[in-house]
Design a protein around this motif. Structure first.
Motif, short mmCIF file in Angstrom:
data_model
loop_
_atom_site.label_atom_id
_atom_site.label_comp_id
_atom_site.label_asym_id
_atom_site.label_seq_id
_atom_site.Cartn_x
_atom_site.Cartn_y
_atom_site.Cartn_z
N GLY A 1 0.80 -1.21 0.00
CA GLY A 1 0.00 0.00 0.00
C GLY A 1 0.84 1.26 0.00
N GLY A 2 1.91 1.29 0.79
CA GLY A 2 2.79 2.46 0.80
C GLY A 2 3.43 2.70 -0.55
N PHE A 3 3.83 1.62 -1.22
CA PHE A 3 4.43 1.77 -2.55
C PHE A 3 3.40 2.27 -3.56
N LEU A 4 2.19 1.72 -3.52
CA LEU A 4 1.15 2.17 -4.46
C LEU A 4 0.78 3.63 -4.23
N LEU A 5 0.83 4.10 -2.98
CA LEU A 5 0.56 5.51 -2.71
C LEU A 5 1.60 6.39 -3.40
N LEU A 6 2.87 6.01 -3.29
CA LEU A 6 3.91 6.78 -3.98
C LEU A 6 3.70 6.75 -5.49
N ALA A 7 3.32 5.58 -6.03
CA ALA A 7 3.08 5.48 -7.46
C ALA A 7 1.91 6.36 -7.88
N GLN A 8 0.85 6.42 -7.06
CA GLN A 8 -0.30 7.28 -7.34
C GLN A 8 0.10 8.74 -7.46
N VAL A 9 0.88 9.20 -6.50
CA VAL A 9 1.29 10.60 -6.51
C VAL A 9 2.21 10.88 -7.71
N GLY B 1 -5.69 3.31 -7.70
CA GLY B 1 -6.41 3.83 -6.54
C GLY B 1 -7.25 2.77 -5.87
N ALA B 2 -7.91 1.93 -6.67
CA ALA B 2 -8.72 0.85 -6.09
C ALA B 2 -7.83 -0.15 -5.34
N PHE B 3 -6.71 -0.54 -5.95
CA PHE B 3 -5.80 -1.47 -5.28
C PHE B 3 -5.19 -0.85 -4.02
N LEU B 4 -4.89 0.44 -4.10
CA LEU B 4 -4.33 1.14 -2.94
C LEU B 4 -5.30 1.11 -1.77
N LEU B 5 -6.56 1.43 -2.03
CA LEU B 5 -7.56 1.43 -0.96
C LEU B 5 -7.71 0.04 -0.35
N LEU B 6 -7.79 -0.98 -1.19
CA LEU B 6 -7.92 -2.35 -0.69
C LEU B 6 -6.71 -2.75 0.15
N ALA B 7 -5.50 -2.38 -0.32
CA ALA B 7 -4.28 -2.75 0.41
C ALA B 7 -4.23 -2.06 1.77
N ILE B 8 -4.59 -0.78 1.83
CA ILE B 8 -4.53 -0.05 3.10
C ILE B 8 -5.59 -0.56 4.08
N LEU B 9 -6.82 -0.81 3.58
CA LEU B 9 -7.86 -1.33 4.46
C LEU B 9 -7.49 -2.74 4.95
N ALA B 10 -6.92 -3.55 4.05
CA ALA B 10 -6.49 -4.89 4.47
C ALA B 10 -5.37 -4.79 5.50
N HIS B 11 -4.44 -3.86 5.30
CA HIS B 11 -3.35 -3.66 6.26
C HIS B 11 -3.90 -3.30 7.64
N ALA B 12 -4.81 -2.33 7.67
CA ALA B 12 -5.35 -1.90 8.96
C ALA B 12 -6.15 -3.02 9.63
N GLY B 13 -6.98 -3.71 8.84
CA GLY B 13 -7.80 -4.76 9.41
C GLY B 13 -6.98 -5.95 9.89
N LEU B 14 -6.01 -6.39 9.08
CA LEU B 14 -5.20 -7.54 9.46
C LEU B 14 -4.36 -7.26 10.70
N ILE B 15 -3.77 -6.07 10.77
CA ILE B 15 -2.96 -5.72 11.95
C ILE B 15 -3.83 -5.65 13.19
N ALA B 16 -5.01 -5.04 13.08
CA ALA B 16 -5.90 -4.91 14.24
C ALA B 16 -6.34 -6.28 14.75
N VAL B 17 -6.77 -7.15 13.85
CA VAL B 17 -7.23 -8.48 14.27
C VAL B 17 -6.06 -9.32 14.79
N GLY B 18 -4.92 -9.25 14.09
CA GLY B 18 -3.76 -10.01 14.52
C GLY B 18 -3.25 -9.57 15.89
N TYR B 19 -3.23 -8.27 16.15
CA TYR B 19 -2.78 -7.76 17.44
C TYR B 19 -3.74 -8.18 18.55
#
Length: 539
Positions: free
Chosen positions: A152-160, A186-204
């Protein structure tokens, strides 16, 4: 009823072909009403003499290239640019100018660099994950969260980067392709960031054996820069909602544009989170240097494309309004003069983002294509009145200063891969098509689609260019349900009018409906996609 020698085999089409006699002007065509004078709509178009009564249900009208023209010898008044002489001036300029050829290897190089950098980012995660460290469900979720965070961080840089407006990137990829890539990423970026937040929250939560809400709050309050990361995620979700077509259509361009600039806040907020909480980037080493280099490169491109290059361009050329000329009902052309226009690196078919520095207009920048090939004396853009901003452009005073960004776009003749071209335009999409006609080789065919004869733009100029460049111009008049337009935009009709259509480059510009039906026709004709060049109306 007339027939053209070069389309004698097109029997079904000639049933609708009506030859118009040369127009005899009742007045100087450039003697337009002065600013503020009342004028009847379409008054400059009521000067036709036809060979036979016009048909009531639409049809075709053609201006043959071998017919005697009415005189273009008269020059426009001294204060007003003459587009006919401007076309000749542009042609002389192109003969002496050195045009940089289009290098198709740029897109391939960008693909290689993009995927290599993404693979390197994933490799950083792999190298920082010790063997045997992923055992439990919590470990798997947290590892997946780290991986999606890196992507997600890489796709954000690519978007900009895609929207940085640096010339080399537009030259390699093309403005339309950049827009499409920006939307898809943009669609892949949103999915990656939401997946990142959700996976970290549930895993923690599983790792600490706490409820998800309590575990999430513990993450936000314990780890550094988590609040900024949450704000960045919220902004991304908001931008994604704005990208929904139904929502975007309800917004004017300026509101959508300024809200979309909040992407830079996402970049700012995510930077601290990545380098503070990211296991791969928090310690000095290759990963930290690699990602710092990515950030510096993208920020440098944004500063150059959005700030430094536009300021340098405007200081060099100092553009200003020369004149505003009515073309048709709710259509005006704006002539622009400036310094050192012979050094302007612009091509027919390109567009600028124009900001007119006058009351009510200075805070808005809109993209408009050049409606004539650039020359040493002036530039011209043609605007359709569709809102408050474009309506105010009708009343611009000569001498108004302009801040322009560009030129942009690759809807240009150097993208052609065939020796001949077919240009299809509708409505105000004729502006870049008319300009392209000056740049493309001889024997170009133009199909100009319009609901009525009164809405045709640049008819005198198109006829002049058709004669001088050995081209054909077809005016397709009528509603979309009339027989002639319906027949033309079928594989059979297009092949009848342009028998060698598969051996031509196709340039399309017009409303989405025209572009869509033309694309379907070209697919049925099996025209290779690389020969089709688009400049649709969208933002």
């Amino acid at each position: 009823m007339t027939r053209r020698r070069d389309v004698e085999t097109a029997e079904p089409l000639t049933e609708w072909v009506t030859g118009l006699l040369p127009r005899v002007p009742s007045e100087d065509p450039y003697d337009r009403p002065p600013r503020g004078r009342e004028r009847e709509p379409y008054d400059e178009f009521e000067r036709y003499a036809t060979a036979e009564p016009a048909r009531s249900q639409g049809g075709w009208s053609t201006r043959t290239r071998d017919r005697e023209p009415w005189s273009y010898a008269e020059e426009a008044p001294a204060h007003r640019p003459n587009p006919i002489s401007g076309a000749a001036e542009a042609a002389r300029h192109r003969e002496t100018a050195e045009v940089e050829p289009y290098d198709r290897s740029g897109r391939l190089f960008f693909h290689i660099v993009f995927w290599s950098a993404l693979a390197t980012s994933v490799e950083l995660w792999w190298l920082n994950t010790p063997a045997g460290s992923i055992r439990t469900t919590a470990d798997i979720l947290i590892a997946a969260g780290r991986l999606t965070g890196m992507v997600g961080g890489f796709l954000l840089l690519a978007q900009v980067l895609l929207m940085s407006r640096v010339r080399w990137l537009e030259r390699w990829i093309g403005a339309r392709s950049l827009l499409i890539w920006h939307r898809e990423l943009g669609a892949f970026l949103l999915l990656a960031i939401l997946a990142h937040a959700g996976l970290i929250a549930v895993g923690y939560s599983k790792l600490t054996n706490t409820p998800i809400v309590e575990g999430t709050w513990s993450l936000l309050s314990t780890y550094e820069d988590m609040i900024s990361a949450t704000v960045a995620t919220g902004i991304l979700v908001g931008i994604a909602l704005l990208a929904i077509r139904a929502i975007r259509r309800m917004m004017n361009y300026e509101l959508w544009y300024y809200l979309h600039l909040s992407t830079y806040l996402v970049l700012l907020f995510s930077y601290g989170h990545q380098f503070a909480a990211g296991q791969e980037l928090s310690k000095p080493g290759f990963g930290q240097y690699f990602w710092a280099g990515l950030y510096l490169f993208v920020i440098a491109c944004v500063l150059w494309g959005r700030i430094i290059s536009p300021i340098a361009f405007n200081l060099r050329h100092r553009l200003r309004v020369e004149d505003v000329v009515p073309e048709a009902f709710e259509m005006v052309s704006i002539y622009i003069s400036g310094n050192r226009l012979d050094e302007l690196d612009a091509r027919a078919g390109q567009y600028f983002r124009w900001r007119f520095l006058t009351k009510g207009c200075w805070w808005q920048a809109h993209p408009f294509s050049l409606s004539a090939a650039p020359n040493e004396q002036w530039l011209r853009l043609t605007v359709k009145v569709v809102g408050d901003h474009t309506e105010s452009l009708q009343y611009l005073e000569p001498g108004t200063r302009i801040f322009a960004e560009g030129p942009s776009g690759v809807f240009t003749a150097d993208r052609a891969i065939r020796p001949r071209a077919l240009l299809i335009a509708g409505g105000s999409g004729i502006a870049p098509i008319r300009a392209l006609l000056e740049d493309l080789p001889e024997q170009t065919v133009v199909i100009y689609r319009s609901r009525s004869e009164e809405e045709l733009l640049f008819r005198d100029e198109l006829d002049f260019l058709a004669r001088s460049r050995n081209a054909q111009v077809w005016y397709v008049i009528g509603s979309r349900d009339d027989p002639a337009p319906r027949h033309l935009f079928t594989a059979k009709g297009m092949r009848e009018l342009v028998p060698d259509v598969r051996r031509r480059d196709i340039y399309l510009c017009g409303p989405p409906g025209l572009v869509d039906v033309s694309m379907r026709t070209m697919r049925k004709l099996r025209v290779p996609r690389r020969q089709i060049h688009l400049d649709p109306f969208e933002f």
